[in-house]
Design a protein around this motif. Structure first.
Motif: not given
Length: 347
Positions: A174-192
Motif C-alpha cells: 500500500l505504501k508503494a501504490g497498490a490499490n487493492v489487497i486480494n486475500d485468499v484467506s479472507a483476512l483470517m490468516h494474519d490477525p493484523e
C-alpha cells in the motif's frame, strides 16, 4: 445482514427479453447487471421454498430479494465488468511458475496485459497451490516490491492488486501504490490484516477457503455448495464491516479450486447468481485451474485458456464482475462478444 435467509435467482433473461419481462413485472434485475431473473428459490436455514415466479414472492421475503437486485458497490475498481490480469512473481506457480520472476519480464507482461484490455493487474509473490513451498512475508515482498514500484511508475492509471494474506506485505504494498489487497484467506490468516486495512482506503477482496492451502483438500464436505459458500463468505463480509472496512471497498471471490472438488467447482459456477445475496462485486478466478482440465481432459494448465474463457463468462450475469485470468487478450474478446450478444454495455 441475515445470512440464514437467502434468495437464489433462476430463469435468467438478457437484452430485450429481460427488458420486456421487467416492464411486465415478471422478472427482477440481478445485481444491477444485464440479467433479470424470473424465478427465485427462498432458503431459510436448510428449508427451501422451491422455485417460484417473482410475482409470488411473499411480502416478508421482499427485503432479502431486494438485496439480490441491488447493484453491487464498486470500490476502487473501474465500473463495468473488468478483466484482471494475473502476474505470478513466483518460481512455483501451477501454470506459469518462473515466467515473470524477473522484474523486467513481469513489467513487460503487465504493460502488455493493459494494452490488451486488462483493467486490473493482480501481483502475487506466494503460490497457494496445494503443496506449494511456504515463504516468509519478507521473501514474498522481495518478489513483489521492485515489480510493484516499476508497475506504478509505468502504469500510473492502472488498478494494481496484491495477492497476499500477510499484513507485512499488505502494508509495504500500500505504501508503494497498490490499490487493492486480494486475500485468499479472507483476512483470517494474519490477525493484523483486518485492523491494518481498516485504516486504509484500498479495495479488499475476500476469498472463500476452508483451512489453508496445505490442508484445504481435507475440507470439501458441504451440505450444499452454493448455500454454504455464500453463508461462510457472508460471515467474513460481516466481520470486515464490523472491523472497520466500509462495504463499498469489499469484493468477494467464491474461491474456485480452494477446498472444493472439481465437481463442486462446476456446481458452484453454475449457481453464481446466489452470490448476489452478499451485495459485493464478484471476482471470478477459474483461470487454468484443475476444474477446467477435469472437464476438457487437458492436462497442460497453460493450454486451458479456451476453457477458462467459457467458464469465466458465467460471472457476467452479476454485472460488474472481475474476471481474473492469465491470458487477457482472449478473455477481453470473449467479454466483448458476450456483451454484444446479450445487449450489455461494452468493456
Amino acid at each position: 445482514m441475515d445470512f440464514i435467509r437467502l434468495a437464489e435467482p433462476a430463469g435468467l433473461l438478457y437484452g430485450l427479453a429481460a427488458e420486456d419481462a421487467l416492464r411486465a413485472g415478471n422478472a427482477l434485475p440481478l445485481a444491477g447487471g444485464p440479467a433479470a431473473f424470473t424465478q427465485v428459490d427462498l432458503i431459510e436455514g436448510t428449508q427451501r421454498s422451491g422455485f417460484m415466479p417473482v410475482a409470488s414472492i411473499p411480502a416478508a421475503w421482499l427485503p432479502v430479494v431486494q438485496r439480490v437486485t441491488q447493484p453491487p458497490v464498486s470500490g476502487t475498481v473501474p465500473d463495468g465488468p473488468q478483466v484482471m490480469g494475473i502476474l505470478n512473481l513466483t518460481p512455483d506457480s501451477f501454470s506459469d511458475g518462473g515466467h515473470h520472476s524477473r522484474a523486467e519480464h513481469a513489467l513487460a507482461a503487465g504493460i502488455r496485459m493493459v494494452q490488451q484490455g486488462a483493467g486490473v493487474l493482480d501481483l502475487g509473490g506466494e503460490s497457494t497451490r496445494p503443496g506449494a513451498l511456504s515463504v516468509t512475508p519478507r521473501q514474498e515482498w522481495e518478489r513483489i516490491g521492485g515489480v510493484l514500484e516499476q508497475m506504478r511508475a509505468h502504469l500510473p492509471n492502472t488498478v494494481l492488486s496484491i495477492d497476499t494474506r500477510n499484513s507485512f506485505v499488505m502494508a509495504q504494498a500500500l505504501k508503494a501504490g497498490a490499490n487493492v489487497i486480494n486475500d485468499v484467506s479472507a483476512l483470517m490468516h494474519d490477525p493484523e490484516a483486518l485492523p491494518l486495512l481498516a485504516e486504509q482506503d484500498c479495495g479488499v477482496v475476500l476469498m472463500h477457503m476452508r483451512g489453508t492451502p496445505e490442508t484445504m483438500a481435507q475440507h470439501t464436505q458441504y451440505q450444499d455448495i452454493g448455500y454454504d459458500v455464500v453463508r461462510e463468505l457472508g460471515k467474513r463480509v460481516q466481520t470486515a464491516h464490523e472491523g472497520g472496512i466500509s462495504p463499498d471497498r469489499l469484493m468477494i471471490d467464491p474461491g474456485f479450486g480452494f477446498a472444493k472438488t472439481a465437481e463442486q467447482n462446476m456446481r458452484l459456477l453454475a449457481r453464481l447468481p446466489i452470490l448476489a445475496n452478499l451485495g459485493c462485486r464478484v471476482v471470478v478466478g477459474v483461470s487454468r485451474k484443475r476444474m477446467i482440465g477435469a472437464v476438457t481432459g487437458e492436462d497442460n494448465a497453460a493450454k486451458r485458456d479456451p476453457g477458462t474463457q467459457a467458464a469465466s463468462l458465467a460471472g457476467l450475469a452479476l454485472g460488474p464482475s472481475v474476471l481474473r485470468v492469465h491470458a487477457v487478450e482472449g478473455m477481453v474478446q470473449a467479454v466483448k462478444v458476450w456483451q454484444a450478444v446479450h445487449g450489455a454495455g461494452r468493456i
